[in-house]
Scaffold this active site. Structure first.
Site, mmCIF file in Angstrom:
data_model
loop_
_atom_site.group_PDB
_atom_site.id
_atom_site.type_symbol
_atom_site.label_atom_id
_atom_site.label_comp_id
_atom_site.label_asym_id
_atom_site.label_seq_id
_atom_site.Cartn_x
_atom_site.Cartn_y
_atom_site.Cartn_z
ATOM 1 N N HIS A 111 66.417 41.060 -67.270
ATOM 2 C CA HIS A 111 65.149 40.964 -66.529
ATOM 3 C C HIS A 111 65.517 41.252 -65.071
ATOM 4 O O HIS A 111 65.531 40.357 -64.226
ATOM 5 C CB HIS A 111 64.570 39.568 -66.721
ATOM 6 C CG HIS A 111 63.158 39.394 -66.249
ATOM 7 N ND1 HIS A 111 62.477 40.338 -65.503
ATOM 8 C CD2 HIS A 111 62.285 38.364 -66.448
ATOM 9 C CE1 HIS A 111 61.259 39.886 -65.253
ATOM 10 N NE2 HIS A 111 61.114 38.694 -65.822
ATOM 11 N N ARG A 161 57.516 45.339 -70.558
ATOM 12 C CA ARG A 161 58.146 44.140 -71.162
ATOM 13 C C ARG A 161 58.031 44.277 -72.671
ATOM 14 O O ARG A 161 56.955 44.571 -73.191
ATOM 15 C CB ARG A 161 57.448 42.865 -70.696
ATOM 16 C CG ARG A 161 57.925 41.636 -71.478
ATOM 17 C CD ARG A 161 57.472 40.348 -70.898
ATOM 18 N NE ARG A 161 58.176 40.051 -69.659
ATOM 19 C CZ ARG A 161 58.024 38.928 -68.965
ATOM 20 N NH1 ARG A 161 57.180 38.000 -69.395
ATOM 21 N NH2 ARG A 161 58.684 38.729 -67.842
ATOM 22 N N LYS A 191 48.344 50.382 -84.602
ATOM 23 C CA LYS A 191 48.286 51.377 -85.691
ATOM 24 C C LYS A 191 49.685 51.856 -86.060
ATOM 25 O O LYS A 191 49.838 52.765 -86.857
ATOM 26 C CB LYS A 191 47.449 52.575 -85.254
ATOM 27 C CG LYS A 191 46.026 52.249 -84.846
ATOM 28 C CD LYS A 191 45.315 53.551 -84.451
ATOM 29 C CE LYS A 191 44.033 53.280 -83.690
ATOM 30 N NZ LYS A 191 43.568 54.465 -82.974
ATOM 31 N N ARG A 236 53.449 35.576 -64.277
ATOM 32 C CA ARG A 236 53.985 35.956 -62.971
ATOM 33 C C ARG A 236 54.424 37.411 -62.875
ATOM 34 O O ARG A 236 54.078 38.109 -61.915
ATOM 35 C CB ARG A 236 55.200 35.081 -62.621
ATOM 36 C CG ARG A 236 54.846 33.782 -61.941
ATOM 37 C CD ARG A 236 55.917 32.746 -62.242
ATOM 38 N NE ARG A 236 55.867 32.440 -63.653
ATOM 39 C CZ ARG A 236 55.094 31.498 -64.176
ATOM 40 N NH1 ARG A 236 54.394 30.735 -63.392
ATOM 41 N NH2 ARG A 236 55.043 31.272 -65.483
ATOM 42 N N THR A 237 55.201 37.873 -63.854
ATOM 43 C CA THR A 237 55.756 39.226 -63.726
ATOM 44 C C THR A 237 54.626 40.257 -63.732
ATOM 45 O O THR A 237 54.543 41.121 -62.844
ATOM 46 C CB THR A 237 56.759 39.510 -64.865
ATOM 47 O OG1 THR A 237 57.728 38.454 -64.872
ATOM 48 C CG2 THR A 237 57.466 40.828 -64.656
HETATM 49 C C1 NCD Z 1 60.991 34.644 -67.701
HETATM 50 C C2 NCD Z 1 61.027 35.682 -68.791
HETATM 51 O O1 NCD Z 1 59.991 36.200 -69.216
HETATM 52 O O2 NCD Z 1 62.136 35.983 -69.207
HETATM 53 N N1 NCD Z 1 59.740 34.523 -67.095
HETATM 54 C C3 NCD Z 1 59.465 35.283 -65.995
HETATM 55 O O3 NCD Z 1 59.455 36.491 -66.035
HETATM 56 N N2 NCD Z 1 59.241 34.626 -64.843
HETATM 57 C C4 NCD Z 1 61.545 33.344 -68.108
HETATM 58 C C5 NCD Z 1 61.009 32.666 -69.316
HETATM 59 O O4 NCD Z 1 60.064 33.124 -69.954
HETATM 60 O O5 NCD Z 1 61.543 31.590 -69.621
#
Ligand code: NCD
Length: 334
Positions: free
Chosen positions: A146, A118, A97, A68-69
């Site tokens: 997040h 991320r 590397k 999703r993100t």
């Molecule tokens: C979350 C995350 O990556 O922290 N997912 C997301 O971005 N929708 C929640 C999760 O992974 O549980």
């Protein structure tokens, strides 16, 4: 090492800012962001796409899995007329590397205008921001924060309730390792809310967040299970137990289904309560709940793209607002 950059306050002006933590935000900033998000939603419904980010390129840099993100950021960029450079298989980049995060960030920003990052380490986005010339957006730093998930979560809550003030938000599951609840707790605490926790004793909300909320005068309560929290819950925010942070697989198996929401529990909840989840879910919400009109986790996904459209426009110094649908149409057709 230089002091870790925490991200400066937004103070009503998103342009060129790093988005690292919810601590940068005030309610006035949310008003600006959500006006853009609502405009993005209308624009998407009417014409699907505009061109205000024509010529802009986003780097989507994911060192941890995402559906999703990552996809909502890239869809957001495309719908604003920009383009996306994706690195989500870091094993095929120079990271394999041994290249450092800061060198990778410095490299990517030679080619692009904004980076969504991320990374499994707490503080990674802050570290990236400390060397980056262009905006870094934190899409999850380990068990830290997040922020964009919290921003879309609150947008979803605002669509369901007239006022945030007075709401009781109950967070369920892995509150220790779940970065979404860390950011959401801080964000909701800008309003007069109550925050409730339902988690196994091993996975409770970290003390530093509890203290930050307590200092703001936020009432926080623990409930032993979902059922007993329902009488004091407007928003039931479910999370998965975060397998990737467990050293002991047996311990994960023991805790993973500590709290499950099913149709029977929903029968005891009020008609006005909403159910949220950042997703992915791995068994903590039974499928039968999906058909319940109080389930908002699919709407959350859609809102994610609108809020990220608003955020991308703003950090790149643009706005969806003064532009009418007719003007967007002209932009797209040019
Ligand atoms: C979350 C995350 O990556 O922290 N997912 C997301 O971005 N929708 C929640 C999760 O992974 O549980």
């Amino acid at each position: 090492m230089a002091e870790i950059f925490k991200g400066s306050k937004i103070n009503g002006d998103f342009k060129d800012k790093h988005i690292v933590s919810i601590d940068q935000f005030r309610p006035e900033d949310l008003t600006i962001l959500y006006a853009e998000s609502a405009a993005a939603e209308i624009m998407r419904g009417e014409i699907g796409k505009t061109d205000i980010l024509h010529g802009k390129l986003l780097a989507n840099l994911f060192y941890q899995p995402s559906t999703r993100t990552s996809r909502s950021f890239s869809s957001a960029m495309h719908r604003l007329g920009g383009e996306v450079e994706l690195i989500d298989n870091v094993e095929y980049s120079s990271v394999a590397k041994g290249e450092s995060l800061t060198d990778t960030i410095r490299t990517m920003e030679q080619y692009t205008d904004v980076t969504v990052l991320r990374h499994p380490e707490v503080g990674a986005a802050a570290l990236a921001a400390s060397v980056a010339e262009h905006p870094i957006i934190n899409a999850g730093d380990g068990i830290g924060e997040h922020p964009t998930q919290a921003l879309l979560d609150l947008y979803t809550i605002k669509k369901s309730f007239k006022d945030i003030g007075g709401l009781a938000i109950t967070m369920v599951g892995d509150l220790k390792n779940g970065r979404t609840v860390h950011s959401l707790a801080k964000l909701a605490a800008m309003y007069d809310v109550r925050i409730n926790y339902v988690s196994p004793p091993e996975l409770t909300m970290p003390d530093y967040i509890r203290k930050q909320l307590a200092d703001l005068g936020i009432e926080q309560n623990e409930y032993p299970d979902i059922e007993s929290s329902l009488a004091d819950t407007d928003v039931l925010y479910m999370t998965r137990v975060q397998k990737e942070w467990f050293e002991d697989e047996v311990e994960y198996e023991r805790l993973k289904h500590a709290f499950v929401l099913d149709g029977e529990t929903m029968e005891h909840a009020s008609d006005n309560m909403i159910v949220m989840h950042p997703l992915p879910r791995v068994g903590e919400i039974a499928k039968e709940v999906d058909a319940d009109s109080r389930a908002k986790y699919f709407e959350q996904m859609a809102n994610g793209m609108y809020v990220r459209m608003g955020l991308l426009a703003l950090v790149l110094g643009k706005s969806l607002l003064p532009t009418t649908i007719a003007e967007h149409r002209v932009l797209t057709e040019r």
